[in-house]
Design a protein around this motif. Structure first.
Motif, mmCIF file in Angstrom:
data_model
loop_
_atom_site.group_PDB
_atom_site.id
_atom_site.type_symbol
_atom_site.label_atom_id
_atom_site.label_comp_id
_atom_site.label_asym_id
_atom_site.label_seq_id
_atom_site.Cartn_x
_atom_site.Cartn_y
_atom_site.Cartn_z
ATOM 1 N N CYS A 41 0.839 -1.202 0.000
ATOM 2 C CA CYS A 41 0.000 0.000 0.000
ATOM 3 C C CYS A 41 0.873 1.251 0.000
ATOM 4 N N ILE A 42 0.538 2.180 -0.894
ATOM 5 C CA ILE A 42 1.289 3.438 -0.985
ATOM 6 C C ILE A 42 0.541 4.606 -0.338
ATOM 7 N N GLY A 43 -0.647 4.335 0.221
ATOM 8 C CA GLY A 43 -1.393 5.370 0.924
ATOM 9 C C GLY A 43 -2.024 6.419 0.031
ATOM 10 N N CYS A 44 -2.302 6.079 -1.227
ATOM 11 C CA CYS A 44 -2.863 7.066 -2.156
ATOM 12 C C CYS A 44 -4.304 7.451 -1.808
ATOM 13 N N GLY A 45 -5.036 6.571 -1.134
ATOM 14 C CA GLY A 45 -6.394 6.873 -0.716
ATOM 15 C C GLY A 45 -7.468 6.624 -1.742
ATOM 16 N N GLY A 46 -7.104 6.178 -2.933
ATOM 17 C CA GLY A 46 -8.096 5.922 -3.971
ATOM 18 C C GLY A 46 -9.134 4.908 -3.541
ATOM 19 N N CYS A 47 -8.712 3.865 -2.869
ATOM 20 C CA CYS A 47 -9.650 2.828 -2.412
ATOM 21 C C CYS A 47 -10.642 3.387 -1.403
ATOM 22 N N ARG A 48 -10.170 4.265 -0.548
ATOM 23 C CA ARG A 48 -11.048 4.862 0.470
ATOM 24 C C ARG A 48 -12.110 5.748 -0.175
ATOM 25 N N GLN A 49 -11.760 6.379 -1.264
ATOM 26 C CA GLN A 49 -12.702 7.272 -1.941
ATOM 27 C C GLN A 49 -13.803 6.510 -2.664
ATOM 28 N N VAL A 50 -13.513 5.298 -3.157
ATOM 29 C CA VAL A 50 -14.508 4.578 -3.957
ATOM 30 C C VAL A 50 -15.309 3.549 -3.171
ATOM 31 N N CYS A 51 -14.945 3.258 -1.937
ATOM 32 C CA CYS A 51 -15.668 2.245 -1.159
ATOM 33 C C CYS A 51 -17.081 2.742 -0.852
ATOM 34 N N PRO A 52 -18.121 2.072 -1.393
ATOM 35 C CA PRO A 52 -19.481 2.547 -1.171
ATOM 36 C C PRO A 52 -19.965 2.354 0.265
ATOM 37 N N GLY A 53 -19.299 1.498 1.019
ATOM 38 C CA GLY A 53 -19.695 1.267 2.399
ATOM 39 C C GLY A 53 -18.893 2.056 3.405
ATOM 40 N N SER A 54 -17.975 2.888 2.932
ATOM 41 C CA SER A 54 -17.093 3.680 3.803
ATOM 42 C C SER A 54 -16.398 2.796 4.837
ATOM 43 N N LEU A 55 -15.952 1.630 4.399
ATOM 44 C CA LEU A 55 -15.321 0.680 5.306
ATOM 45 C C LEU A 55 -13.813 0.860 5.423
#
Length: 104
Positions: A10-24
């Motif tokens: 993980c490089i900490g870009c945050g892209g995954c956090r932005q697209v998670c529809p469940g805010s998990l």
């Protein structure tokens, strides 16, 4: 269904956090992603597709025919390579042209 995040990749870009529809997903102390409640993961794979370094793997449980394998994606210009790894380590790759992915 759930995902696992390889913190070493993980490089900490945050892209995954932005697209998670469940805010998990959230950032840990080092800015790397973690999943808050794995049991609540919907299995949409949005985070898997968004990760530029293949740090997120989607677990393929027996309930969906995966028998303990997992999948992740690799990016290559306009292509998204879905890599399915079976429980025995064999890999199957499905390549999708990102510009034509929504064509039916």
């Amino acid at each position: 269904m759930s995902i696992r995040i390889n913190k070493d990749n993980c490089i900490g870009c945050g892209g995954c956090r932005q697209v998670c529809p469940g805010s998990l997903l959230y950032a840990d102390e080092q800015g790397k992603s973690e999943i808050r409640y794995p049991q609540d993961c919907w299995g949409c794979t949005s985070c898997v597709k968004e990760c530029p370094v293949a740090a997120i793997q989607f677990y393929l449980g027996a309930d969906i025919g995966g028998r303990g394998g997992y999948l992740y994606t690799r990016r290559e210009k306009n292509y998204l390579h879905w890599v399915m790894v079976g429980p025995d380590g064999t890999e199957t790759v499905i390549t999708i042209d990102k510009h034509k992915a929504n064509a039916y």
